[in-house]
Design a protein around this motif. Structure first.
Motif, PDB file in Angstrom:
ATOM      1  N   SER A 113       0.905  -1.777  -0.042  1.00 42.39           N
ATOM      2  CA  SER A 113       0.135   0.440  -0.390  1.00 42.39           C
ATOM      3  C   SER A 113       1.026   1.271   0.326  1.00 42.39           C
ATOM      4  CB  SER A 113      -0.834  -0.048   0.826  1.00 42.39           C
ATOM      5  OG  SER A 113       0.081   0.118   2.428  1.00 42.39           O
ATOM      6  N   GLU A 114       0.016   2.365  -0.549  1.00 39.23           N
ATOM      7  CA  GLU A 114       1.471   3.509  -0.847  1.00 39.23           C
ATOM      8  C   GLU A 114       1.364   3.914   1.271  1.00 39.23           C
ATOM      9  OE1 GLU A 114       0.699   8.618  -2.055  1.00 39.23           O
ATOM     10  OE2 GLU A 114      -1.037   6.830  -2.780  1.00 39.23           O
ATOM     11  N   ASN A 115       0.391   3.984   1.449  1.00 41.00           N
ATOM     12  CA  ASN A 115       0.734   4.073   3.245  1.00 41.00           C
ATOM     13  C   ASN A 115       1.889   3.388   3.745  1.00 41.00           C
ATOM     14  OD1 ASN A 115      -0.401   5.799   5.961  1.00 41.00           O
ATOM     15  ND2 ASN A 115      -0.419   3.552   6.048  1.00 41.00           N
ATOM     16  N   VAL A 116       2.056   2.176   3.661  1.00 39.29           N
ATOM     17  CA  VAL A 116       3.118   1.220   4.088  1.00 39.29           C
ATOM     18  C   VAL A 116       4.427   2.021   3.462  1.00 39.29           C
ATOM     19  CG1 VAL A 116       4.273  -0.531   3.904  1.00 39.29           C
ATOM     20  CG2 VAL A 116       2.247  -0.244   4.959  1.00 39.29           C
ATOM     21  N   VAL A 117       4.659   2.326   2.383  1.00 37.02           N
ATOM     22  CA  VAL A 117       5.581   2.921   1.368  1.00 37.02           C
ATOM     23  C   VAL A 117       6.533   4.093   1.711  1.00 37.02           C
ATOM     24  CG1 VAL A 117       6.721   3.987  -1.216  1.00 37.02           C
ATOM     25  CG2 VAL A 117       5.696   1.018  -0.740  1.00 37.02           C
ATOM     26  N   VAL A 118       5.018   5.207   2.149  1.00 39.05           N
ATOM     27  CA  VAL A 118       5.412   6.400   2.348  1.00 39.05           C
ATOM     28  C   VAL A 118       5.898   6.741   3.862  1.00 39.05           C
ATOM     29  CG1 VAL A 118       4.817   8.749   3.384  1.00 39.05           C
ATOM     30  CG2 VAL A 118       4.315   7.228   0.479  1.00 39.05           C
ATOM     31  N   ASN A 164       9.863   5.309   3.545  1.00 39.25           N
ATOM     32  CA  ASN A 164      10.547   6.081   3.266  1.00 39.25           C
ATOM     33  C   ASN A 164      11.260   6.977   3.888  1.00 39.25           C
ATOM     34  OD1 ASN A 164      11.287   5.107   0.594  1.00 39.25           O
ATOM     35  ND2 ASN A 164       9.310   5.749  -0.378  1.00 39.25           N
ATOM     36  N   ALA A 165       9.755   7.930   5.276  1.00 39.95           N
ATOM     37  CA  ALA A 165      10.115   8.533   5.898  1.00 39.95           C
ATOM     38  C   ALA A 165      10.897   8.131   7.375  1.00 39.95           C
ATOM     39  CB  ALA A 165       8.638   9.155   6.141  1.00 39.95           C
ATOM     40  N   LEU A 166      11.005   7.152   7.602  1.00 36.04           N
ATOM     41  CA  LEU A 166      11.766   6.307   8.646  1.00 36.04           C
ATOM     42  C   LEU A 166      13.218   6.291   7.909  1.00 36.04           C
ATOM     43  CD1 LEU A 166      12.373   4.455  10.626  1.00 36.04           C
ATOM     44  CD2 LEU A 166      11.462   2.502   9.456  1.00 36.04           C
ATOM     45  N   ALA A 167      13.276   5.762   6.815  1.00 31.81           N
ATOM     46  CA  ALA A 167      14.830   5.799   6.442  1.00 31.81           C
ATOM     47  C   ALA A 167      15.175   6.803   5.906  1.00 31.81           C
ATOM     48  CB  ALA A 167      14.617   5.208   4.285  1.00 31.81           C
ATOM     49  N   ALA A 168      14.394   8.088   5.787  1.00 32.19           N
ATOM     50  CA  ALA A 168      14.995   9.595   6.032  1.00 32.19           C
ATOM     51  C   ALA A 168      15.773  10.114   7.310  1.00 32.19           C
ATOM     52  CB  ALA A 168      13.998  10.644   5.002  1.00 32.19           C
ATOM     53  N   GLU A 169      15.062   9.672   8.405  1.00 30.95           N
ATOM     54  CA  GLU A 169      15.090   9.543   9.677  1.00 30.95           C
ATOM     55  C   GLU A 169      16.395   9.189   9.985  1.00 30.95           C
ATOM     56  OE1 GLU A 169      13.350  11.528  12.506  1.00 30.95           O
ATOM     57  OE2 GLU A 169      12.317  12.071  11.305  1.00 30.95           O
ATOM     58  N   ILE A 170      16.425   7.746   9.759  1.00 30.27           N
ATOM     59  CA  ILE A 170      17.627   7.223   9.970  1.00 30.27           C
ATOM     60  C   ILE A 170      18.554   7.478   9.463  1.00 30.27           C
ATOM     61  CG2 ILE A 170      18.732   4.369   9.976  1.00 30.27           C
ATOM     62  CD1 ILE A 170      15.671   3.542   9.808  1.00 30.27           C
ATOM     63  N   ALA A 171      18.856   7.758   8.136  1.00 35.03           N
ATOM     64  CA  ALA A 171      19.794   8.515   7.127  1.00 35.03           C
ATOM     65  C   ALA A 171      20.631  10.014   8.144  1.00 35.03           C
ATOM     66  CB  ALA A 171      19.661   9.382   6.018  1.00 35.03           C
ATOM     67  N   LYS A 172      19.419  10.644   8.916  1.00 30.89           N
ATOM     68  CA  LYS A 172      19.909  11.787  10.098  1.00 30.89           C
ATOM     69  C   LYS A 172      20.422  11.453  10.680  1.00 30.89           C
ATOM     70  CE  LYS A 172      15.902  13.588   8.499  1.00 30.89           C
ATOM     71  NZ  LYS A 172      14.838  15.096   9.148  1.00 30.89           N
ATOM     72  N   LYS A 173      20.456  10.415  11.771  1.00 29.21           N
ATOM     73  CA  LYS A 173      21.145   9.595  12.979  1.00 29.21           C
ATOM     74  C   LYS A 173      22.733   9.725  13.226  1.00 29.21           C
ATOM     75  CE  LYS A 173      18.168   5.996  14.584  1.00 29.21           C
ATOM     76  NZ  LYS A 173      17.843   6.418  16.036  1.00 29.21           N
ATOM     77  N   ILE A 231      15.316   1.932   1.657  1.00 33.01           N
ATOM     78  CA  ILE A 231      14.986   2.648   0.394  1.00 33.01           C
ATOM     79  C   ILE A 231      15.496   1.843  -0.896  1.00 33.01           C
ATOM     80  CG2 ILE A 231      14.922   4.770  -1.348  1.00 33.01           C
ATOM     81  CD1 ILE A 231      16.004   5.945   1.110  1.00 33.01           C
ATOM     82  N   ALA A 232      16.236   0.451  -1.200  1.00 29.51           N
ATOM     83  CA  ALA A 232      16.734  -0.138  -1.887  1.00 29.51           C
ATOM     84  C   ALA A 232      15.305  -1.587  -2.135  1.00 29.51           C
ATOM     85  CB  ALA A 232      17.582  -0.747  -2.308  1.00 29.51           C
ATOM     86  N   LYS A 233      14.575  -1.423  -1.073  1.00 32.63           N
ATOM     87  CA  LYS A 233      13.799  -2.943  -1.018  1.00 32.63           C
ATOM     88  C   LYS A 233      12.322  -2.082  -1.499  1.00 32.63           C
ATOM     89  CE  LYS A 233      11.452  -6.124   1.801  1.00 32.63           C
ATOM     90  NZ  LYS A 233      11.368  -7.041   2.299  1.00 32.63           N
ATOM     91  N   TYR A 234      12.121  -0.611  -1.179  1.00 30.88           N
ATOM     92  CA  TYR A 234      10.722  -0.614  -0.977  1.00 30.88           C
ATOM     93  C   TYR A 234      10.336   0.757  -1.685  1.00 30.88           C
ATOM     94  CZ  TYR A 234      10.318  -4.091   2.786  1.00 30.88           C
ATOM     95  OH  TYR A 234      10.153  -4.894   3.537  1.00 30.88           O
ATOM     96  N   GLY A 235      11.095   1.439  -2.152  1.00 32.09           N
ATOM     97  CA  GLY A 235      11.120   2.760  -3.139  1.00 32.09           C
ATOM     98  C   GLY A 235      11.627   2.653  -4.711  1.00 32.09           C
ATOM     99  N   SER A 236      11.263   4.062  -4.750  1.00 34.69           N
ATOM    100  CA  SER A 236      10.974   3.186  -6.859  1.00 34.69           C
ATOM    101  C   SER A 236      12.697   3.636  -7.377  1.00 34.69           C
ATOM    102  CB  SER A 236      10.340   4.327  -7.597  1.00 34.69           C
ATOM    103  OG  SER A 236      11.010   6.061  -7.282  1.00 34.69           O
ATOM    104  N   GLU A 237      12.738   3.306  -8.690  1.00 36.91           N
ATOM    105  CA  GLU A 237      14.378   3.275  -9.057  1.00 36.91           C
ATOM    106  C   GLU A 237      14.791   4.799  -8.891  1.00 36.91           C
ATOM    107  OE1 GLU A 237      13.690   1.624 -13.315  1.00 36.91           O
ATOM    108  OE2 GLU A 237      14.147   0.447 -12.731  1.00 36.91           O
ATOM    109  N   SER A 238      13.832   5.526  -9.210  1.00 35.89           N
ATOM    110  CA  SER A 238      13.998   7.322  -9.116  1.00 35.89           C
ATOM    111  C   SER A 238      14.295   7.696  -8.030  1.00 35.89           C
ATOM    112  CB  SER A 238      12.753   7.921 -10.403  1.00 35.89           C
ATOM    113  OG  SER A 238      12.031   7.919  -9.002  1.00 35.89           O
ATOM    114  N   GLU A 239      13.984   6.782  -6.562  1.00 36.95           N
ATOM    115  CA  GLU A 239      13.610   7.457  -5.149  1.00 36.95           C
ATOM    116  C   GLU A 239      15.277   7.051  -4.814  1.00 36.95           C
ATOM    117  OE1 GLU A 239       9.364   7.540  -3.156  1.00 36.95           O
ATOM    118  OE2 GLU A 239      10.754   5.470  -3.653  1.00 36.95           O
TER     119      GLU A 239
END
Length: 602
Positions: A432-437, A440-449, A465-473
């Motif tokens: 679902s789009e909700n889970v993917v969003v 991605n938000a969690l990945a952004a938080e982790i990257a800033k740790k 992001i590699a598993k759940y994001g799109s090619e462009s993301e």
């Protein structure tokens, strides 16, 4: 050829021969790399498929005296209240050389061992241990049944049990004294000793280019350093054996011994302290206790573990029917209730982890209500918590639990970050789009740790992001953070490993960045992927590797899926591609993996 060069070649030629290097890779290092805190998204396949050439090069470099180590990566793992231990992740080449040396000296060290009551490794188990429980952190997990039996015997025969360990053991071992110990007990050749300690010093953590202090054995998640460390305690073993008449057991730096009185216990601790002080070590006063026999049984949770062993044996050996499963769950829940109501004891965390493992086997969610507190307050249980959650599978509440922990300040060490992310990689999340969003938000938080090494938060977010994001993301994330991964050998490997999932132009960008920055490990991965894409049919080695899809490890499964994506976009014959697609779509239950494979198989 000089005399010195001839001597080096003679002494090291057999120790680090091509065949010994290959044997070390097959028997120890490959699985050791997989079991490290931080796995590799290419599963070191570039080394595995080229081990002949790599082994020849390593041997030639060592024998000629030209061998040089690579800088290891260092990761932290929380022990308690934010205090963490630092583990080294060596370059595979260095791990191979170290293992070859230790494999050579191990028989001599074994012969010099003064007692059979001390154990140090996954493979170094006594013959009586015929049941191995995989739920406890090393070294307990492999020897727990034997340990429980010994404690019960001690308590049944003696009035008191002494419990102690060595303070900051690995960090305080003087390397010069360790060298003298090894030279005396194993009669190791000087050139071999020189190479060994050259390696040990190179793998040690040194802040801000400071010189090596000469103290501290690097902590690496392989058996090699543990053998060296346990050999340094042979004097302690001899003293223990004499003082207790053999009624003791030592697991690395944890020591437990039986005595008849508190006076005997005090005398034993005093003697141990004197022996250890003479070796530059000291007992951990906060963990040293003289317990009544009954207290010892409580301290080690013997009764809880006996109850768990009965339940575990019933689960593993009983009939697998709906009725028996209900009975197993009832028994486990009843036992767990008693465990939760009892006051905490010394080995409480280990027993808690064992409960989580059994609840996971039964797919029983009873313990989920306790997980938030375990994650926050008991860092030693985190690996078991996340394995348990992976066994249970996705639910919104469990997803939220993982999400909140990874974002929180409680997840401040690299080890906890990666076991949590690996759990998310292992779960079959809804598309679902909700889970993917949210991912991605969690990945952004982790990257800033905040981290000593920003490559690790970057890498953890990259996995998601590699598993759940799109090619462009994924492409954008790699490009936006190029200054991080271009400065890390490990991170560059991960970027190269996920390159089959990015846009075509981005692959060229990644390759150019790896070349410009001299990132050889990343280039090795890219080269291996390029060779695999050119294959028109799978060779036996790759065929066996790709069609073994039974592994539960999230990182290993993901690595294979990425490899399949690369092969499906390469020159593999259409019949081979169709066979691969059919196998993965049937055997994988992860929606995202199916989507990735279906997308490139059209």
């Amino acid at each position: 050829m000089t005399h010195r060069t001839k001597s080096l070649a003679q002494d090291l030629g057999q120790v680090v021969s091509k065949e010994r290097v290959k044997q070390a890779w097959k028997n120890s290092i490959r699985n050791g790399l997989r079991s490290q805190l931080i796995p590799d998204l290419h599963d070191y396949l570039d080394i595995h498929r080229n081990i002949d050439g790599i082994a020849s090069r390593i041997s030639a470099d060592v024998v000629s005296g030209h061998y040089r180590t690579s800088a290891p990566e260092f990761v932290t793992l929380e022990k308690k209240d934010g205090i963490a231990r630092r583990l080294a992740i060596p370059d595979p080449t260095d791990a191979l050389v170290l293992q070859c040396i230790v494999d050579t000296i191990q028989p001599q060290v074994g012969e010099a061992q003064p007692t059979k009551n001390a154990y140090y490794s996954r493979s170094h188990t006594p013959p009586s241990v015929d049941r191995v429980d995989g739920t406890f952190a090393y070294p307990w997990m492999h020897l727990w049944p034997e340990f429980q039996k010994r404690i019960w015997d001690f308590a049944d025969t003696y009035q008191f049990v002494v419990v102690t360990d060595i303070a900051n053991f690995f960090d305080t071992i003087p390397l010069s004294a360790l060298r003298n110990t090894l030279a005396s007990i194993a009669k190791i050749n000087e050139n071999v000793l020189n190479l060994l300690f050259f390696l040990l010093e190179a793998l040690a953590w040194r802040p801000f280019f400071m010189p090596h202090s000469g103290v501290g054995l690097p902590q690496i998640d392989f058996d090699a350093p543990r053998l060296l460390a346990t050999a340094y305690l042979f004097k302690v073993d001899s003293e223990l054996n004499q003082q207790t008449n053999g009624s003791f057991v030592r697991w690395m730096d944890d020591i437990d011994a039986a005595v008849n009185s508190r006076e005997e216990g005090k005398k034993l601790l005093q003697t141990l302290q004197e022996v250890l002080n003479s070796q530059g070590l000291q007992l951990n006063s906060n963990k040293s206790k003289i317990l009544f026999a009954k207290e010892a049984i409580e301290h080690f949770g013997v009764s809880h573990n006996r109850a768990l062993t009965i339940i575990q044996n019933s689960i593993e050996n009983g009939a697998d029917t709906p009725r028996t499963l209900v009975k197993h769950r009832e028994n486990l829940r009843s036992s767990y209730l008693k465990f939760k109501q009892a006051k905490q004891f010394g080995s409480w965390e280990k027993v808690q982890k064992r409960y989580l493992t059994l609840f996971g086997k039964l797919k029983d969610s009873r313990a989920v209500r306790d997980l938030s507190k375990l994650l926050k307050d008991y860092p030693g249980t985190r690996d078991s918590v996340f394995r348990y959650l992976a066994e249970l599978g996705f639910s919104d509440a469990r997803f939220r639990l993982i999400e909140e922990f990874l974002k929180s300040g409680h997840c401040a060490d690299v080890g906890s970050l990666f076991v949590g992310v690996k759990c998310l990689i292992s779960l079959n999340l809804p598309s679902s789009e909700n889970v993917v969003v949210r991912i991605n938000a969690l990945a952004a938080e982790i990257a800033k740790k905040q981290s000593e090494n920003p490559a690790f938060p970057f890498g953890a977010a990259l996995w998601l992001i590699a598993k759940y994001g799109s090619e462009s993301e994924l492409t954008k994330y790699i490009q936006d953070n190029h200054k991080i991964w271009e400065r890390s050998a490990w991170a560059s490997r991960q970027v190269a490993a996920v390159s089959p999932l990015v846009l075509q132009d981005a692959r060229a960008y990644i390759l150019e960045a790896l070349q410009n920055n001299g990132l050889l490990q990343g280039l090795q991965v890219c080269t291996n992927l390029s060779r695999l894409r050119k294959m028109t049919s799978l060779d036996p080695q790759l065929n066996a590797y790709l069609y073994d899809t039974k592994a539960k490890d999230g990182a290993l499964v993901f690595a294979k899926v990425i490899l399949v994506v690369a092969l499906l976009t390469g020159e593999l014959s259409q019949s081979e591609k169709s066979r691969l697609v059919r196998h993965y779509l049937v055997t994988l239950f992860d929606n995202r993996y199916k989507l990735l494979i279906a997308k490139v198989s059209k």
